[in-house]
Design a protein around this motif. Structure first.
Motif, PDB file in Angstrom:
ATOM      1  N   THR A 161      36.624 -37.825 -35.810  1.00 21.22           N
ATOM      2  CA  THR A 161      36.699 -36.388 -35.577  1.00 21.22           C
ATOM      3  C   THR A 161      35.856 -36.046 -34.364  1.00 21.22           C
ATOM      4  O   THR A 161      34.698 -36.449 -34.273  1.00 21.22           O
ATOM      5  CB  THR A 161      36.195 -35.611 -36.795  1.00 21.22           C
ATOM      6  N   GLY A 162      36.408 -35.321 -33.454  1.00 19.69           N
ATOM      7  CA  GLY A 162      35.674 -34.937 -32.256  1.00 19.69           C
ATOM      8  C   GLY A 162      36.550 -34.117 -31.347  1.00 19.69           C
ATOM      9  O   GLY A 162      37.707 -33.805 -31.667  1.00 19.69           O
ATOM     10  N   PRO A 163      36.028 -33.754 -30.181  1.00 14.48           N
ATOM     11  CA  PRO A 163      36.831 -32.959 -29.250  1.00 14.48           C
ATOM     12  C   PRO A 163      38.087 -33.702 -28.831  1.00 14.48           C
ATOM     13  O   PRO A 163      38.140 -34.934 -28.879  1.00 14.48           O
ATOM     14  CB  PRO A 163      35.874 -32.753 -28.051  1.00 14.48           C
ATOM     15  N   SER A 164      39.094 -32.962 -28.435  1.00 10.94           N
ATOM     16  CA  SER A 164      40.336 -33.566 -27.961  1.00 10.94           C
ATOM     17  C   SER A 164      40.070 -34.346 -26.682  1.00 10.94           C
ATOM     18  O   SER A 164      39.032 -34.210 -26.042  1.00 10.94           O
ATOM     19  CB  SER A 164      41.383 -32.482 -27.693  1.00 10.94           C
ATOM     20  N   PHE A 165      41.050 -35.183 -26.305  1.00 11.77           N
ATOM     21  CA  PHE A 165      40.874 -36.013 -25.113  1.00 11.77           C
ATOM     22  C   PHE A 165      40.667 -35.146 -23.873  1.00 11.77           C
ATOM     23  O   PHE A 165      39.851 -35.467 -23.012  1.00 11.77           O
ATOM     24  CB  PHE A 165      42.088 -36.920 -24.924  1.00 11.77           C
ATOM     25  N   THR A 166      41.376 -34.013 -23.802  1.00  9.32           N
ATOM     26  CA  THR A 166      41.225 -33.128 -22.648  1.00  9.32           C
ATOM     27  C   THR A 166      39.816 -32.558 -22.586  1.00  9.32           C
ATOM     28  O   THR A 166      39.183 -32.535 -21.530  1.00  9.32           O
ATOM     29  CB  THR A 166      42.254 -31.989 -22.725  1.00  9.32           C
ATOM     30  N   THR A 167      39.292 -32.116 -23.742  1.00 11.54           N
ATOM     31  CA  THR A 167      37.931 -31.580 -23.775  1.00 11.54           C
ATOM     32  C   THR A 167      36.918 -32.656 -23.434  1.00 11.54           C
ATOM     33  O   THR A 167      35.972 -32.425 -22.675  1.00 11.54           O
ATOM     34  CB  THR A 167      37.643 -30.987 -25.162  1.00 11.54           C
ATOM     35  N   ALA A 185      33.071 -35.050 -19.753  1.00 16.37           N
ATOM     36  CA  ALA A 185      32.660 -36.267 -19.060  1.00 16.37           C
ATOM     37  C   ALA A 185      32.594 -36.037 -17.553  1.00 16.37           C
ATOM     38  O   ALA A 185      31.653 -36.473 -16.886  1.00 16.37           O
ATOM     39  CB  ALA A 185      33.625 -37.404 -19.384  1.00 16.37           C
ATOM     40  N   ALA A 186      33.580 -35.331 -16.997  1.00 16.92           N
ATOM     41  CA  ALA A 186      33.582 -35.055 -15.558  1.00 16.92           C
ATOM     42  C   ALA A 186      32.368 -34.215 -15.168  1.00 16.92           C
ATOM     43  O   ALA A 186      31.723 -34.471 -14.138  1.00 16.92           O
ATOM     44  CB  ALA A 186      34.871 -34.345 -15.163  1.00 16.92           C
ATOM     45  N   SER A 187      32.034 -33.222 -15.981  1.00 17.46           N
ATOM     46  CA  SER A 187      30.876 -32.375 -15.688  1.00 17.46           C
ATOM     47  C   SER A 187      29.585 -33.180 -15.719  1.00 17.46           C
ATOM     48  O   SER A 187      28.740 -33.066 -14.813  1.00 17.46           O
ATOM     49  CB  SER A 187      30.821 -31.218 -16.698  1.00 17.46           C
ATOM     50  N   MET A 240      25.186 -36.336 -12.937  1.00 17.73           N
ATOM     51  CA  MET A 240      24.490 -37.611 -12.762  1.00 17.73           C
ATOM     52  C   MET A 240      24.514 -38.055 -11.298  1.00 17.73           C
ATOM     53  O   MET A 240      23.523 -38.579 -10.780  1.00 17.73           O
ATOM     54  CB  MET A 240      25.126 -38.678 -13.648  1.00 17.73           C
ATOM     55  N   ILE A 241      25.662 -37.843 -10.622  1.00 22.12           N
ATOM     56  CA  ILE A 241      25.740 -38.205  -9.206  1.00 22.12           C
ATOM     57  C   ILE A 241      24.788 -37.336  -8.384  1.00 22.12           C
ATOM     58  O   ILE A 241      24.152 -37.809  -7.431  1.00 22.12           O
ATOM     59  CB  ILE A 241      27.190 -38.068  -8.713  1.00 22.12           C
ATOM     60  N   ARG A 242      24.675 -36.060  -8.751  1.00 15.68           N
ATOM     61  CA  ARG A 242      23.733 -35.193  -8.042  1.00 15.68           C
ATOM     62  C   ARG A 242      22.303 -35.660  -8.238  1.00 15.68           C
ATOM     63  O   ARG A 242      21.490 -35.622  -7.311  1.00 15.68           O
ATOM     64  CB  ARG A 242      23.883 -33.757  -8.540  1.00 15.68           C
ATOM     65  N   ALA A 243      21.978 -36.095  -9.464  1.00 15.53           N
ATOM     66  CA  ALA A 243      20.613 -36.545  -9.745  1.00 15.53           C
ATOM     67  C   ALA A 243      20.344 -37.932  -9.179  1.00 15.53           C
ATOM     68  O   ALA A 243      19.210 -38.248  -8.822  1.00 15.53           O
ATOM     69  CB  ALA A 243      20.360 -36.539 -11.258  1.00 15.53           C
ATOM     70  N   PRO A 246      29.084 -44.771  -5.928  1.00 12.08           N
ATOM     71  CA  PRO A 246      30.151 -45.785  -5.846  1.00 12.08           C
ATOM     72  C   PRO A 246      30.582 -46.318  -7.195  1.00 12.08           C
ATOM     73  O   PRO A 246      31.729 -46.745  -7.362  1.00 12.08           O
ATOM     74  CB  PRO A 246      29.513 -46.885  -4.987  1.00 12.08           C
ATOM     75  N   ILE A 247      29.669 -46.318  -8.162  1.00 10.99           N
ATOM     76  CA  ILE A 247      30.001 -46.839  -9.488  1.00 10.99           C
ATOM     77  C   ILE A 247      30.680 -45.775 -10.344  1.00 10.99           C
ATOM     78  O   ILE A 247      31.669 -46.037 -11.031  1.00 10.99           O
ATOM     79  CB  ILE A 247      28.727 -47.356 -10.196  1.00 10.99           C
ATOM     80  N   ILE A 248      30.153 -44.560 -10.299  1.00 12.59           N
ATOM     81  CA  ILE A 248      30.665 -43.486 -11.150  1.00 12.59           C
ATOM     82  C   ILE A 248      31.906 -42.844 -10.548  1.00 12.59           C
ATOM     83  O   ILE A 248      32.730 -42.278 -11.268  1.00 12.59           O
ATOM     84  CB  ILE A 248      29.561 -42.434 -11.394  1.00 12.59           C
ATOM     85  N   GLY A 249      32.072 -42.932  -9.226  1.00 17.41           N
ATOM     86  CA  GLY A 249      33.166 -42.237  -8.546  1.00 17.41           C
ATOM     87  C   GLY A 249      34.537 -42.483  -9.135  1.00 17.41           C
ATOM     88  O   GLY A 249      35.280 -41.531  -9.416  1.00 17.41           O
ATOM     89  N   PRO A 250      34.947 -43.748  -9.359  1.00 15.12           N
ATOM     90  CA  PRO A 250      36.290 -43.974  -9.931  1.00 15.12           C
ATOM     91  C   PRO A 250      36.478 -43.344 -11.299  1.00 15.12           C
ATOM     92  O   PRO A 250      37.517 -42.755 -11.591  1.00 15.12           O
ATOM     93  CB  PRO A 250      36.390 -45.503  -9.992  1.00 15.12           C
ATOM     94  N   GLU A 251      35.445 -43.453 -12.162  1.00 18.11           N
ATOM     95  CA  GLU A 251      35.559 -42.866 -13.499  1.00 18.11           C
ATOM     96  C   GLU A 251      35.575 -41.346 -13.430  1.00 18.11           C
ATOM     97  O   GLU A 251      36.256 -40.684 -14.215  1.00 18.11           O
ATOM     98  CB  GLU A 251      34.400 -43.342 -14.378  1.00 18.11           C
ATOM     99  N   LEU A 252      34.836 -40.773 -12.491  1.00 14.78           N
ATOM    100  CA  LEU A 252      34.843 -39.319 -12.327  1.00 14.78           C
ATOM    101  C   LEU A 252      36.225 -38.836 -11.917  1.00 14.78           C
ATOM    102  O   LEU A 252      36.736 -37.847 -12.440  1.00 14.78           O
ATOM    103  CB  LEU A 252      33.797 -38.917 -11.288  1.00 14.78           C
ATOM    104  N   ALA A 253      36.853 -39.545 -10.973  1.00 11.14           N
ATOM    105  CA  ALA A 253      38.192 -39.140 -10.521  1.00 11.14           C
ATOM    106  C   ALA A 253      39.204 -39.227 -11.653  1.00 11.14           C
ATOM    107  O   ALA A 253      40.113 -38.402 -11.747  1.00 11.14           O
ATOM    108  CB  ALA A 253      38.632 -40.013  -9.341  1.00 11.14           C
TER     109      ALA A 253
END
Length: 685
Positions: free
Chosen positions: A538-544, A549-551, A556-559, A565-572
């Protein structure tokens, strides 16, 4: 036999209806109260209407219901299948997961889940059904469907059930009332008892009214004996278990029977589910069900047991009195303010004679001025609002009572409250979620039982060789071959995958030309073998989840910019705009050192051109080397010729010099050996 079944069914229905009467009556009252605004007692409402008094209904309960129902929609439980025994494998479990998601998608199961949980929150119980239907109009392949039950009062469950998800139901009824025309149109060919036959005269309520008949599906679950046999395959020594019924029905068993050695057999208990379509006068149809569970799934609200009697209550059941109190005091405050007498003007006698018409309408009209006689102007008496203020305070108390009873306060409803910090607001929201979590948890139990029904049905429904659509957790679609071997393809290139042929010595074999022998990599997703279990998360839908996760990845990239380079592909991948997947793929290839196919092709073409230029350059160099060698040889020959000529000249000069010296020596020697002749000079005469 048919009469015995009919009598058994009618007795079972009477027992189920009697056991469910108290829950059904309460649910109807709660639904009408919360959804149809029937919140005033009829006798009081009619009396107030006769007296011309206000009877306000300011319904605050739907906000509580929507909060719980929409929270369940946003955090919908999902089914996850896992392999259990040696006959199951993780890849086939993933295929079953994708198949279940496809079943939910094609049959709009989310609507069934939402309707069920809304009925449970509003009335105390809701349902959905699992059924079978042809995949297409022009095929014989069957698909599993999940359908909603919009009328929860059409279901009568097993009165002796004790499981929280009612997976132990041994009987259940689904009823529908049809008119004479509807009944004849739908069941006219199956019915043998005519509508006007004397057999109907003995049928009483609720099976038949004057112009309607009740048609019921009776689901019956029985325990039967089944003989299972253990065979050993003499070809590879493996053991296989078949039932006698399976051997009789399986046409392919005769082909492999010669390779099977009978080891032992035993009698075990099995479950048989039968569906009867019936009226109060006869059984219209009898259908055997492939699974072992009755395919009706209940989802309950607030459940408790009192001396063996199960009670199901809605979210707002205990808040109805607070809502009635709120309505009464808001009506009373309105009455005190709106129906209170107008405050009069008081002044000396004769003060109103000068403009009596305007003074008489001073409380109902707005005048620009009012004239009076005398030295002292008329004074208005102060308005007494004490009673109205008290009524409004009681209404506020009733509103707070509703929040306390339901367990949801202003922060949970999105309204301003006395919390000022974000931590305090989140804490109050969490408390509201916890107080109503049993509704979401009961939904998860119902979906878990649905998954159990699907796992039980899939081997029977998807038993033939066919290609099915599977849906990934992220909504991506794929086609899978089931119950037949197929060649595995490379997920990146889409080309068939191969593996070396191994020899008896365990080394790869080669052909006559020295090339390695290869064979295709085959796979088999057999949905008819193996045992699988499931869990429900039970948890938020995949879209949520993707948005959150994107937020968080962006933060994390800002901090920590070095992690880009590592997080970029997953963020996209988690961004919700066109082209995000392609960008993610390119970023992934960049960070992993891979090159996109288009760039790779350009590189290969460049390499070929470079190789060609290199060969041409090498040839030119070779030709140039040959020319340079010839020039160098000519130079050397010329130099050697010059040197030889020089040597010859020097030798010639030396020879000439030596010859001259030799001549000189000879002359000198000749002079030295010549006799001396003395001459005498005579004087001149």
């Amino acid at each position: 036999m048919a009469d015995d079944i009919l009598k058994e069914a009618k007795d079972a229905f009477t027992e189920a209806a009697d056991a469910a009467d108290h829950n059904r009556a309460t649910a109807i009252d709660d639904i009408r109260f919360a959804r149809l605004n029937e919140q005033w007692p009829p006798n009081i409402l009619s009396q107030r209407e006769r007296d011309g008094r206000p009877s306000l209904t300011i319904n605050k309960l739907p906000a509580f219901i929507r909060q719980v129902v929409n929270d369940a929609r946003m955090n919908k439980p999902s089914i996850k299948v896992h392999p259990v025994d040696s006959g199951a494998d993780p890849e086939t479990a993933e295929v079953i997961n994708g198949l279940i998601r496809n079943i939910e998608y094609t049959s709009s199961a989310d609507v069934a889940y939402d309707t069920g949980v809304e009925c449970a929150v509003t009335g105390g119980f809701g349902y959905w059904r699992v059924g079978l239907d042809y995949a297409f109009d022009d095929t014989f392949d069957m698909d599993i469907m999940i359908k909603r039950v919009i009328n929860p009062f059409s279901i009568y469950g097993d009165p002796y059930s004790t499981e929280a998800d009612s997976s132990d139901w041994n009987t259940a009824f689904v009823v529908d009332r049809l008119t004479k025309a509807q009944f004849k149109a739908q069941y006219g060919n199956a019915a043998t008892v005519d509508w006007d036959d004397d057999a109907w005269s003995t049928v009483a309520e609720p099976w038949r009214s004057e112009n309607e008949v009740m048609v019921a599906e009776w689901w019956k679950r029985d325990e039967v004996d089944r003989t299972i046999i253990l065979f050993q395959d003499i070809r590879d020594g493996s053991f296989q278990v078949y039932s006698k019924d399976q051997i009789e029905k399986d046409e392919d068993f005769a082909a492999v029977q010669q390779f099977l050695e009978h080891k032992q057999e035993r009698v075990t208990k099995a479950i048989k589910v039968t569906q009867y379509i019936m009226t109060g006068a006869e059984v219209l149809e009898k259908n055997d069900w492939a699974g072992r569970y009755i395919p009706i799934v209940p989802v309950y609200g607030d459940e408790f047991d009192v001396q063996g009697k199960r009670f199901f209550r809605s979210l707002i059941h205990n808040a109805k009195d607070a809502q009635r109190t709120f309505n009464y005091w808001r009506s009373a405050a309105t009455e005190l303010v709106a129906l209170a007498p107008r405050v009069p003007f008081i002044g000396p006698k004769g003060a109103f004679d000068s403009d009596i018409e305007r003074w008489q309408t001073a409380n109902t009209r707005s005048h620009a001025f009012l004239e009076y006689d005398g030295q002292q102007p008329p004074q208005r008496q102060p308005l007494d609002t004490g009673s109205a203020a008290g009524a409004l305070q009681e209404a506020l108390n009733a509103s707070d009572d509703m929040k306390a009873i339901v367990g949801m306060y202003d922060a949970s409803l999105g309204a301003r409250s006395n919390e000022t910090s974000g931590r305090a607001i989140l804490a109050r929201q969490r408390e509201g979620d916890i107080s109503t979590f049993h509704f979401t948890d009961n939904l998860a139990r119902a979906i878990r039982h649905t998954g159990r029904i699907l796992i039980d049905l899939i081997p029977h429904v998807y038993s033939a060789e066919r290609i099915i659509r599977v849906i990934g957790e992220d909504g991506s679609e794929d086609r899978k071959q089931i119950n037949a071997p197929y060649q595995v393809q490379d997920p990146k290139t889409g080309q068939p995958m191969q593996q070396p042929v191994m020899g008896p010595d365990g080394q790869p074999m080669q052909d006559e030309g020295g090339n390695p022998l290869m064979k295709p990599i085959m796979a088999l997703h057999d949905l008819t073998t193996g045992k699988y279990d499931l869990t429900v998360s039970t948890g938020p839908s995949f879209t949520t989840q993707r948005e959150e996760a994107a937020s968080q990845m962006t933060e994390m990239i800002r901090a920590f910019p070095a992690a880009a380079p590592i997080i970029g592909p997953e963020l996209a991948k988690n961004l919700d705009w066109p082209g995000a997947d392609k960008i993610a793929e390119k970023l992934d290839q960049m960070t992993s050192g891979q090159v996109p196919p288009q760039v790779q092709q350009q590189i290969e073409e460049g390499k070929q051109k470079l190789q060609q230029l290199s060969e041409e350059n090498q040839k030119l160099k070779q030709d140039q080397s040959d020319s340079m060698a010839k020039i160098e040889a000519d130079k050397q020959i010329a130099a050697a010729k010059i040197a030889a000529e020089k040597e010859i000249a020097l030798a010639k000069l030396a020879s000439e010099q030596e010859l001259e010296r030799y001549k000189a020596e000879l002359n000198a020697a000749a002079v030295a050996s010549r006799p001396v002749i003395q001459t005498q000079r005579f004087p001149e005469q």
